[in-house]
Design an enzyme around this catalytic site. Structure first.
Site, PDB file in Angstrom:
ATOM      1  CE  LYS A   1      -0.537 -10.982  10.092  1.00 30.97           C
ATOM      2  NZ  LYS A   1      -0.257 -11.331   8.883  1.00 30.97           N
TER       3      LYS A   1
ATOM      4  N   GLY B   1       4.564  -5.164   1.549  1.00 32.01           N
ATOM      5  CA  GLY B   1       4.986  -5.770   0.225  1.00 32.01           C
ATOM      6  C   GLY B   1       6.046  -5.088  -0.535  1.00 32.01           C
TER       7      GLY B   1
END
Length: 200
Positions: free
Chosen positions: A124, A185
């Protein structure tokens, strides 16, 4: 393309036809990345768990088949590293990420280190020059993707929700793209749904 609805929407570049009926999708709604079939579309990170046992319980309950992990948090050279032992018990695809990379060169170095120690060619890709907001650098991500693909990696780049960049990443060989669904977030759900639709 097929999408997994999460804050970082995982968008497979191996699409199923939009004309497939709902009953057929329910029968086989698998996600295919780089020729590998997954029955769950959920990707789970391994940060912020209070313990390894809690992490294992959460992963088992989710029925995910793909777990991501920042390489800087584990000791790849240690055969009894607690996290690696946990992954072995769970028997899932371990998707290491290049968290901490500030440039394409950093990302290549991290990915090569992982492959040298573990043989894992899945990665990733994360290239985030500013550690405060962690937004991906599109230019460096494109350069790193092209270089990693040429080196034999299966690359899933983390990217801003940019349909043009997604197409460029596909063209250089990304197995799937992972565009932001909302600022990282923030736990705000999908805020980039219009761009995601264009990508898909």
């Amino acid at each position: 393309m097929t999408a997994s609805p999460s804050e970082k929407a995982n968008v497979s570049l191996h699409a199923t036809s939009a004309s497939v009926g709902s009953s057929a999708r329910e029968a086989d709604d698998s996600l295919i990345v780089a020729g590998k079939k997954f029955h769950s579309r959920l990707f789970i990170g391994t940060g912020k768990f209070s313990s390894l046992s809690v992490m294992e319980e959460a992963i088992k309950a989710s029925k995910t088949e793909i777990v991501t992990m920042a390489l800087r948090r584990i000791d790849i050279e240690n055969p009894v590293d607690e996290f690696l032992e946990s992954m072995s018990r769970l028997n899932l695809l371990f998707l290491p990420n290049t968290s901490g990379a500030r440039s394409a060169a950093d990302a290549l170095r991290i990915a090569e280190l992982c492959r040298a120690q573990s043989g894992n060619i899945w990665v990733k890709l994360e290239v985030t020059p500013n550690p405060r907001h962690l937004l991906p650098d599109g230019v460096e991500t494109l350069h790193a993707t092209e270089a990693l693909v040429k080196r034999g990696f299966i690359v899933l780049p983390y990217m801003n929700c940019d349909p043009v960049l997604a197409k460029r990443l596909e063209e250089v060989g990304a197995a799937a793209v992972m565009p932001l669904g909302s600022p990282i977030g923030t736990n705000r759900g999908l805020k980039t749904i219009d761009q995601l639709r264009i990508i898909i």
